[in-house]
Design a protein around this motif. Sequence first.
Motif, short mmCIF file in Angstrom:
data_model
loop_
_atom_site.label_atom_id
_atom_site.label_comp_id
_atom_site.label_asym_id
_atom_site.label_seq_id
_atom_site.Cartn_x
_atom_site.Cartn_y
_atom_site.Cartn_z
N GLY A 130 10.80 40.92 40.28
CA GLY A 130 9.61 40.18 40.68
C GLY A 130 8.47 40.43 39.70
O GLY A 130 8.62 41.18 38.73
N ALA A 173 10.41 35.89 40.61
CA ALA A 173 9.16 35.55 39.90
C ALA A 173 8.93 34.04 39.90
O ALA A 173 7.80 33.58 40.11
N ASP A 210 -1.17 36.51 46.01
CA ASP A 210 -1.40 36.65 47.45
C ASP A 210 -2.82 36.26 47.84
O ASP A 210 -3.04 35.63 48.88
N LYS A 269 1.16 39.90 41.68
CA LYS A 269 1.45 39.51 43.07
C LYS A 269 0.20 39.57 43.92
O LYS A 269 -0.03 38.69 44.77
N SER A 301 3.69 37.85 33.27
CA SER A 301 4.02 39.13 33.90
C SER A 301 5.35 39.65 33.39
O SER A 301 6.29 38.89 33.22
N THR A 332 7.81 32.93 43.42
CA THR A 332 6.43 33.36 43.66
C THR A 332 5.46 32.48 42.88
O THR A 332 4.44 32.04 43.42
#
Length: 190
Positions: A88, A141, A98, A94, A82, A144
Amino acid sequence: MKVLAVIGSPRKNGNTETLLGAVLKGVEAAGGEIEVVRLCALRIQPCIGCGGCDKTGQCVLEDDMQELYPKILASQRLILASPIYFYGITAQAKGFVDRCQALWSRKRLLTEKGEWRKDPTRKGFLVAVSATHGERVFEGAILTAKYGFDAMGMGYGGDFLVKGMDGRGDMAQDAATLAGAEEAGRKFMD
């Protein structure tokens, strides 16, 4: 070894995809069987927080993510690529992470039944490119990705992060970084 590469960049052939291509050259040289998934080409709804997966370990939303769950579970390695947007990963990346809440719920349910078997050989790897040189530009990032990979039943196998790639095509001009990325791909397969 099966490797799933997930591209979260909305731009085709951009700096992120160029960097990922170098990493995948190393993965392939080390014997990886690669499947590339471009998230922008799929219809993936955002998680709606309904809790449906809490009881079953399966997401109730019917979209292209349903095709990705078995691919994630069958992969020994997963690479999430990404660009960095506001410190982020992209909205597409994302959204993908998620929606792995269902896999986290699945893992929890299997653990409660005594059926979950952690496989330390399964690993995730983050490839990210930022335009800026911010000191902490990759922190969001990385966090996550770490928790996303954990939900997928994978350990954090590292990352390859590049700052300062602001212009279209900048990454393709940096032969030294691309060579380093290829080597990182080889090492990720160890």
